[in-house]
Write a protein that holds these residues in place. Structure first.
Motif, PDB file in Angstrom:
ATOM      1  N   GLY A 203      -8.281  -2.170  -7.131  1.00 45.01           N
ATOM      2  CA  GLY A 203      -9.480  -1.927  -7.923  1.00 45.01           C
ATOM      3  C   GLY A 203      -9.235  -2.045  -9.411  1.00 45.01           C
ATOM      4  O   GLY A 203     -10.120  -1.766 -10.225  1.00 45.01           O
ATOM      5  N   TYR A 204      -8.017  -2.478  -9.781  1.00 45.65           N
ATOM      6  CA  TYR A 204      -7.645  -2.620 -11.193  1.00 45.65           C
ATOM      7  C   TYR A 204      -6.929  -3.948 -11.400  1.00 45.65           C
ATOM      8  O   TYR A 204      -5.693  -3.997 -11.516  1.00 45.65           O
ATOM      9  CB  TYR A 204      -6.754  -1.453 -11.637  1.00 45.65           C
ATOM     10  N   PRO A 205      -7.687  -5.058 -11.452  1.00 48.55           N
ATOM     11  CA  PRO A 205      -7.039  -6.360 -11.670  1.00 48.55           C
ATOM     12  C   PRO A 205      -6.320  -6.369 -13.013  1.00 48.55           C
ATOM     13  O   PRO A 205      -6.788  -5.777 -13.984  1.00 48.55           O
ATOM     14  CB  PRO A 205      -8.219  -7.341 -11.664  1.00 48.55           C
ATOM     15  N   THR A 206      -5.163  -7.039 -13.035  1.00 45.87           N
ATOM     16  CA  THR A 206      -4.350  -7.021 -14.257  1.00 45.87           C
ATOM     17  C   THR A 206      -4.013  -8.425 -14.729  1.00 45.87           C
ATOM     18  O   THR A 206      -3.943  -9.368 -13.931  1.00 45.87           O
ATOM     19  CB  THR A 206      -3.031  -6.255 -14.033  1.00 45.87           C
ATOM     20  N   ALA A 207      -3.791  -8.533 -16.043  1.00 40.80           N
ATOM     21  CA  ALA A 207      -3.248  -9.752 -16.643  1.00 40.80           C
ATOM     22  C   ALA A 207      -1.742  -9.556 -16.756  1.00 40.80           C
ATOM     23  O   ALA A 207      -1.277  -8.578 -17.355  1.00 40.80           O
ATOM     24  CB  ALA A 207      -3.870  -9.986 -18.010  1.00 40.80           C
ATOM     25  N   THR A 245       6.641   2.204  -7.070  1.00 40.38           N
ATOM     26  CA  THR A 245       5.902   2.380  -5.812  1.00 40.38           C
ATOM     27  C   THR A 245       6.116   1.182  -4.890  1.00 40.38           C
ATOM     28  O   THR A 245       6.190   1.318  -3.664  1.00 40.38           O
ATOM     29  CB  THR A 245       4.404   2.588  -6.090  1.00 40.38           C
ATOM     30  N   PHE A 246       6.225  -0.020  -5.477  1.00 38.67           N
ATOM     31  CA  PHE A 246       6.386  -1.236  -4.684  1.00 38.67           C
ATOM     32  C   PHE A 246       7.812  -1.779  -4.735  1.00 38.67           C
ATOM     33  O   PHE A 246       8.078  -2.897  -4.279  1.00 38.67           O
ATOM     34  CB  PHE A 246       5.391  -2.312  -5.172  1.00 38.67           C
ATOM     35  N   ASP A 247       8.734  -0.999  -5.338  1.00 45.60           N
ATOM     36  CA  ASP A 247      10.154  -1.391  -5.419  1.00 45.60           C
ATOM     37  C   ASP A 247      10.335  -2.780  -6.022  1.00 45.60           C
ATOM     38  O   ASP A 247      11.125  -3.596  -5.533  1.00 45.60           O
ATOM     39  CB  ASP A 247      10.812  -1.343  -4.029  1.00 45.60           C
ATOM     40  N   ASN A 248       9.594  -3.049  -7.095  1.00 48.16           N
ATOM     41  CA  ASN A 248       9.737  -4.344  -7.753  1.00 48.16           C
ATOM     42  C   ASN A 248      11.158  -4.539  -8.257  1.00 48.16           C
ATOM     43  O   ASN A 248      11.755  -3.635  -8.842  1.00 48.16           O
ATOM     44  CB  ASN A 248       8.775  -4.444  -8.951  1.00 48.16           C
ATOM     45  N   ASN A 284       3.854   8.289  -3.245  1.00 46.54           N
ATOM     46  CA  ASN A 284       4.115   8.314  -1.808  1.00 46.54           C
ATOM     47  C   ASN A 284       3.215   7.369  -1.026  1.00 46.54           C
ATOM     48  O   ASN A 284       3.529   7.011   0.114  1.00 46.54           O
ATOM     49  CB  ASN A 284       3.946   9.735  -1.257  1.00 46.54           C
ATOM     50  N   SER A 285       2.095   6.987  -1.648  1.00 38.28           N
ATOM     51  CA  SER A 285       1.165   6.086  -0.966  1.00 38.28           C
ATOM     52  C   SER A 285       0.357   5.310  -1.997  1.00 38.28           C
ATOM     53  O   SER A 285       0.287   5.675  -3.182  1.00 38.28           O
ATOM     54  CB  SER A 285       0.202   6.878  -0.071  1.00 38.28           C
ATOM     55  N   VAL A 286      -0.261   4.232  -1.526  1.00 37.21           N
ATOM     56  CA  VAL A 286      -1.137   3.435  -2.386  1.00 37.21           C
ATOM     57  C   VAL A 286      -2.322   4.277  -2.845  1.00 37.21           C
ATOM     58  O   VAL A 286      -2.791   4.163  -3.985  1.00 37.21           O
ATOM     59  CB  VAL A 286      -1.611   2.166  -1.639  1.00 37.21           C
ATOM     60  N   GLU A 287      -2.787   5.162  -1.973  1.00 37.91           N
ATOM     61  CA  GLU A 287      -3.930   6.017  -2.312  1.00 37.91           C
ATOM     62  C   GLU A 287      -3.607   6.939  -3.483  1.00 37.91           C
ATOM     63  O   GLU A 287      -4.436   7.158  -4.373  1.00 37.91           O
ATOM     64  CB  GLU A 287      -4.342   6.855  -1.084  1.00 37.91           C
ATOM     65  N   GLU A 288      -2.391   7.479  -3.488  1.00 41.00           N
ATOM     66  CA  GLU A 288      -1.963   8.328  -4.611  1.00 41.00           C
ATOM     67  C   GLU A 288      -1.915   7.525  -5.908  1.00 41.00           C
ATOM     68  O   GLU A 288      -2.298   8.018  -6.972  1.00 41.00           O
ATOM     69  CB  GLU A 288      -0.584   8.927  -4.325  1.00 41.00           C
ATOM     70  N   LEU A 289      -1.417   6.286  -5.815  1.00 38.14           N
ATOM     71  CA  LEU A 289      -1.367   5.413  -6.988  1.00 38.14           C
ATOM     72  C   LEU A 289      -2.772   5.157  -7.532  1.00 38.14           C
ATOM     73  O   LEU A 289      -3.010   5.240  -8.744  1.00 38.14           O
ATOM     74  CB  LEU A 289      -0.693   4.091  -6.627  1.00 38.14           C
ATOM     75  N   ILE A 290      -3.725   4.866  -6.640  1.00 43.73           N
ATOM     76  CA  ILE A 290      -5.104   4.601  -7.076  1.00 43.73           C
ATOM     77  C   ILE A 290      -5.697   5.827  -7.768  1.00 43.73           C
ATOM     78  O   ILE A 290      -6.372   5.704  -8.802  1.00 43.73           O
ATOM     79  CB  ILE A 290      -5.973   4.178  -5.867  1.00 43.73           C
TER      80      ILE A 290
END
Length: 308
Positions: A203-207, A245-248, A284-290
């Motif tokens: 829900g937050y597109p980024t450049a 969160t995504f271990d980039n 811990n989850s994508v929902e927490e990140l959002i």
């Protein structure tokens, strides 16, 4: 403003000139004081104003490094346009220039470029083994019947202003302090490229910004920012670093621009850092990140209200 690229054989017959000397990394408040004095001398004596720039940083050659900087050479030229300088003289800092004696360097300025007045900061060092200093400049200019102005160190809230101090603040995440000393917002420039493209799903597109120069980089974290696109500024918030969160495995600079839906892939943009919001956190989850991104947005929109 006219820009002249020089070499040591350059021999221009300009009008009488007052010149400011320095590395000018960041054009901070201290540098701005030099430019102000430059313009004062221009008005008082009727000279043309000029800034003498090295196209590469002197320390990179002296210490055999390629250190990160606050500004690229092109950034400096753009900044000088706003100061309404008559001329910019630029030259590549080479071994030959490094090994000039103080007299040889000042001879080049006063004879080849017709410099009549020099403006420098009190800690200015130059020429072989940094033997040249402000005492030498004062003595040389007096002997030649010319003049100079030596500018005292400038402090802001009892902090001595220097590019070194500003870089320290940027790297440690103290962006507001860095901006205070700069007298402007620290910014970086680059091109928008395709990233991981997770932002839109959140829900937050980024450049995704690929920087165009070896800029000093802010401490990893999330920042309240302003993104300049096609000369227009849009408020945004930006993540700098490895997304835990995504271990980039790759550090990225990603900005969500508020109330903006244009396709800017491939465009050159500028990202201005206004305030540090928080550290990068492993959720811990994508929902927490959002949920955190929503809080970040609320915080930024409160800050925007205070600016307007």
């Amino acid at each position: 403003m006219e820009h002249f690229k020089l070499n040591l054989e350059s021999d221009f017959k300009f009008d009488d000139i007052v010149v400011a000397l320095g590395n000018f990394d960041g054009f901070h408040r201290g540098h701005q004081k030099l430019i102000s004095e430059l313009n004062n001398v221009k008005l008082e004596k009727g000279y043309k104003s000029a800034v003498f720039l090295f196209e590469n940083h002197t320390k990179d050659l002296i210490f055999h490094q390629n250190a990160s900087r606050i500004m690229s050479f092109e950034d400096k030229l753009n900044k000088l346009e706003s100061f309404k300088i008559d001329y910019v003289f630029s030259i590549e800092f080479s071994e030959k220039i490094k090994n000039l004696s103080p007299k040889e360097f000042l001879d080049f300025l006063t004879i080849n470029l017709n410099i009549k007045h020099i403006v420098v900061g009190e800690d200015y060092k130059f020429s072989k083994n940094r033997e040249g200093n402000t005492d030498f400049i004062k003595s040389y200019m007096k002997e030649k019947g010319l003049s100079c102005t030596i500018i005292d160190k400038l402090c802001y809230d009892n902090i001595e202003i220097s590019s070194t101090k500003i870089i320290e603040y940027i790297k440690s995440g103290k962006i507001e302090l860095a901006n205070d000393l700069l007298g402007d917002n620290f910014s970086i420039k680059g091109k928008v490229t395709h990233g991981f493209q997770r932002g839109r799903d959140l829900g937050y597109p980024t450049a995704n910004l690929e920087i165009s120069f070896n800029y000093v980089m802010v401490k990893e974290g999330v920042y309240f920012t302003k993104t300049i696109v096609d000369g227009k500024g849009y408020f945004s918030f930006s993540s700098v670093g490895y997304n835990p969160t995504f271990d980039n495995k790759k550090s990225t600079i990603e900005s969500h621009i508020f109330d903006f839906d244009k396709d800017i892939y491939g465009k050159d943009i500028e990202l201005c850092f206004l305030e540090r919001l928080r550290d990068n956190i492993k959720f811990n989850s994508v929902e927490e990140l959002i949920e955190q991104l929503k809080k970040d947005e609320i915080r930024c929109r409160e800050l925007i209200k205070n600016i307007k």
